[in-house]
Scaffold this active site. Structure first.
Site, PDB file in Angstrom:
ATOM      1  CB  CYS A 149     -32.895  31.093  29.179  1.00  0.00           C
ATOM      2  SG  CYS A 149     -33.034  32.313  27.867  1.00  0.00           S
ATOM      3  CG  HIS A 242     -37.848  31.423  28.425  1.00  0.00           C
ATOM      4  ND1 HIS A 242     -38.255  32.726  28.644  1.00  0.00           N
ATOM      5  CD2 HIS A 242     -36.558  31.510  27.978  1.00  0.00           C
ATOM      6  CE1 HIS A 242     -37.262  33.551  28.367  1.00  0.00           C
ATOM      7  NE2 HIS A 242     -36.218  32.848  27.964  1.00  0.00           N
TER       8      HIS A 242
HETATM    9  P1  NAP Z   1     -28.093  42.698  31.021  1.00  0.00           P
HETATM   10  O1  NAP Z   1     -29.175  42.886  32.010  1.00  0.00           O
HETATM   11  O2  NAP Z   1     -28.064  43.580  29.830  1.00  0.00           O
HETATM   12  O3  NAP Z   1     -26.664  42.814  31.798  1.00  0.00           O
HETATM   13  C1  NAP Z   1     -25.452  42.859  31.074  1.00  0.00           C
HETATM   14  C2  NAP Z   1     -24.264  42.982  32.016  1.00  0.00           C
HETATM   15  O4  NAP Z   1     -23.080  43.097  31.204  1.00  0.00           O
HETATM   16  C3  NAP Z   1     -24.305  44.203  32.926  1.00  0.00           C
HETATM   17  O5  NAP Z   1     -23.708  43.899  34.162  1.00  0.00           O
HETATM   18  C4  NAP Z   1     -23.437  45.214  32.179  1.00  0.00           C
HETATM   19  O6  NAP Z   1     -22.811  46.177  33.014  1.00  0.00           O
HETATM   20  C5  NAP Z   1     -22.391  44.307  31.582  1.00  0.00           C
HETATM   21  N1  NAP Z   1     -21.775  44.929  30.408  1.00  0.00           N
HETATM   22  C6  NAP Z   1     -22.394  45.393  29.290  1.00  0.00           C
HETATM   23  N2  NAP Z   1     -21.479  45.954  28.445  1.00  0.00           N
HETATM   24  C7  NAP Z   1     -20.276  45.855  29.059  1.00  0.00           C
HETATM   25  C8  NAP Z   1     -18.965  46.270  28.716  1.00  0.00           C
HETATM   26  N3  NAP Z   1     -18.692  46.903  27.574  1.00  0.00           N
HETATM   27  N4  NAP Z   1     -17.956  45.990  29.582  1.00  0.00           N
HETATM   28  C9  NAP Z   1     -18.204  45.360  30.757  1.00  0.00           C
HETATM   29  N5  NAP Z   1     -19.451  44.940  31.144  1.00  0.00           N
HETATM   30  C10 NAP Z   1     -20.461  45.196  30.303  1.00  0.00           C
HETATM   31  O7  NAP Z   1     -28.095  41.215  30.436  1.00  0.00           O
HETATM   32  P2  NAP Z   1     -28.564  39.833  31.159  1.00  0.00           P
HETATM   33  O8  NAP Z   1     -29.942  39.496  30.760  1.00  0.00           O
HETATM   34  O9  NAP Z   1     -28.193  39.890  32.598  1.00  0.00           O
HETATM   35  O10 NAP Z   1     -27.650  38.770  30.410  1.00  0.00           O
HETATM   36  C11 NAP Z   1     -26.276  38.590  30.744  1.00  0.00           C
HETATM   37  C12 NAP Z   1     -25.697  37.448  29.905  1.00  0.00           C
HETATM   38  O11 NAP Z   1     -26.408  36.235  30.210  1.00  0.00           O
HETATM   39  C13 NAP Z   1     -25.873  37.675  28.388  1.00  0.00           C
HETATM   40  O12 NAP Z   1     -24.741  37.153  27.731  1.00  0.00           O
HETATM   41  C14 NAP Z   1     -27.137  36.887  28.075  1.00  0.00           C
HETATM   42  O13 NAP Z   1     -27.181  36.468  26.733  1.00  0.00           O
HETATM   43  C15 NAP Z   1     -27.001  35.704  29.018  1.00  0.00           C
HETATM   44  N6  NAP Z   1     -28.272  35.062  29.410  1.00  0.00           N
HETATM   45  C16 NAP Z   1     -29.337  35.800  29.841  1.00  0.00           C
HETATM   46  C17 NAP Z   1     -30.516  35.157  30.219  1.00  0.00           C
HETATM   47  C18 NAP Z   1     -31.743  35.897  30.701  1.00  0.00           C
HETATM   48  O14 NAP Z   1     -32.794  35.234  30.894  1.00  0.00           O
HETATM   49  N7  NAP Z   1     -31.704  37.211  30.921  1.00  0.00           N
HETATM   50  C19 NAP Z   1     -30.587  33.774  30.158  1.00  0.00           C
HETATM   51  C20 NAP Z   1     -29.471  33.042  29.727  1.00  0.00           C
HETATM   52  C21 NAP Z   1     -28.323  33.706  29.368  1.00  0.00           C
HETATM   53  P3  NAP Z   1     -23.434  47.665  33.226  1.00  0.00           P
HETATM   54  O15 NAP Z   1     -24.669  47.499  34.087  1.00  0.00           O
HETATM   55  O16 NAP Z   1     -22.355  48.380  33.921  1.00  0.00           O
HETATM   56  O17 NAP Z   1     -23.756  48.197  31.856  1.00  0.00           O
END
Ligand code: NAP
Length: 368
Positions: A149, A242
């Site tokens: 990001c 950011h």
């Molecule tokens: P998050 O809020 O922690 O969401 C994670 C997601 O993954 C949830 O839907 C969760 O499902 C699922 N998950 C976790 N463990 C799992 C498992 N064992 N099996 C299946 N599903 C699972 O994270 P996020 O911020 O949305 O980020 C998601 C991805 O995008 C990450 O790889 C992160 O590095 C990337 N990213 C994030 C951002 C940002 O600004 N937040 C920016 C760029 C990239 P449950 O709800 O059911 O646990």
């Protein structure tokens, strides 16, 4: 309309996908998956954490477990936690699904496009190389990624200045809390504080991904750009957005006015094709000395433009500026959505290699 699915639909990025897909002219979210904690539940039984209302049609969908690969539509967005994204995305891609991912796991794979449509649209060609190399199952499948990001902000600025030949770049970030996912950073660590460290190799991601993004694709591989980046990252108590402070050494030594003009005039393939999520101006240049600011600027244009301000001489590297991007939109869900739009517009979303033509972006998209 093209039916699409969301892997990790319940997280911070997953919910942004649901929001951005609501009313999208080409895509319709029809299938959701998440962890076993959420699987089997209706989506509207789970916590919805965005200010906009949960779209009713999506609320009625039942969340599938990650193993339900056979039920998934051909085009998927992935917002999976990186602990599971690596293997899961390969499993879906090898079953013929095109996975447009946010996760870090495959970004630096030499066969996987790391894509920002305004910066390196020609790198989508790497998807053909990937499909040929991986063989059976991947003919319609594959993995395409968007960068970290903070890198999106850095790469957009450097792409606008590419003709001035960036040589050395320092990057200091002030990164929002939503970048850590949900529930993210403990409140007692975050409130009234600055944390000068973000785990998961955040600094290395910025230093490495920028070189691949600005690199040259020769039809078979991407050769990294020849400049160097030094990054220092900080977590700050801002909800979204950011901020990135950059100093840049430009080999062509333009004037500051020329740098401002290049940022202001920057435009690329998504704007030419008028892709649905493309901001009319990918970089908004601010003239006021106290802008951009996350609270005032980050939601402009639905979070898709990158903001730039305070462009001025730097006594060390030549030029310095402040840039800002919405980490969950431009840095995540919106980035992947624009990538998928580019893939559809170029006729690469489903057609096997060699059986496609460029889509006329003004024509309607057929249901898959
Ligand atoms: P998050 O809020 O922690 O969401 C994670 C997601 O993954 C949830 O839907 C969760 O499902 C699922 N998950 C976790 N463990 C799992 C498992 N064992 N099996 C299946 N599903 C699972 O994270 P996020 O911020 O949305 O980020 C998601 C991805 O995008 C990450 O790889 C992160 O590095 C990337 N990213 C994030 C951002 C940002 O600004 N937040 C920016 C760029 C990239 P449950 O709800 O059911 O646990």
């Amino acid at each position: 309309m093209i039916d699409v699915g969301i892997l990790g639909a319940t997280g911070v990025v997953g919910q942004q996908f649901v929001r951005l897909l609501d009313g999208h002219p080409w895509f319709r979210a029809t299938w959701l998956a998440a962890s076993e904690r959420s699987a089997g539940k209706r989506y509207d039984e789970l916590a919805w954490r965005l200010a906009s209302p949960l779209p009713q049609e999506v609320g009625a969908l039942r969340v599938a477990p990650l193993e339900a690969i056979g039920d998934a539509p051909p085009l998927l967005f992935s917002a999976l936690d990186s602990s599971v994204a690596g293997e899961a995305e390969v499993a879906y891609a090898s079953a013929g699904r095109l996975v447009v991912s946010n996760a870090r796991n495959h970004r630096m794979d030499p066969l996987v496009p790391l894509l920002i449509p305004e910066v390196n649209p020609d790198h989508v060609g790497l998807l053909d190389v990937q499909r040929r190399a991986r063989g059976e199952g991947w003919a319609t499948g594959g993995i395409v990624t968007n960068p970290n990001c903070a890198v999106v902000v850095v790469a957009m600025v450097l792409a606008a200045l590419r003709r001035f030949r960036p040589a050395r770049v320092t990057v200091t970030t002030l990164q929002a809390l939503s970048g850590a996912g949900y529930p993210g950073v403990p409140s007692l660590d975050a409130v009234g504080n600055v944390i000068p460290y973000i785990g998961g190799g955040e600094e290395e991601k910025i230093e490495n991904e920028a070189l691949k993004l600005l690199g040259e694709f020769d039809g078979t591989a991407v050769r990294n750009a020849p400049f160097v980046v030094s990054a220092a990252v900080n977590r700050v108590p801002v909800p979204d957005g950011h901020t990135v402070i950059m100093s840049i050494d430009l080999a062509a030594s333009p004037s500051v006015d020329e740098v401002v003009a290049a940022l202001d005039a920057f435009t690329s393939e998504p704007q030419a094709r008028q892709l649905p999520s493309a901001p009319p101006k990918p970089i908004i240049v601010h003239r006021a000395q106290d802008r951009p600011q996350p609270r005032l600027d980050v939601h402009v244009g639905n979070g898709m433009p990158v903001h730039c301000g305070r462009v001025r001489p730097c006594p060390v590297l030549g030029y310095k500026l402040v840039a800002l991007g919405h980490n969950v939109v431009r840095g995540a869900a919106g980035a992947a959505l624009l990538n998928a739009e580019l893939l559809v517009a170029r006729g690469m979303a489903n057609a096997p290699s060699g059986e496609r033509g460029d889509r006329d972006a003004t024509q309607p998209v057929g249901r898959t």
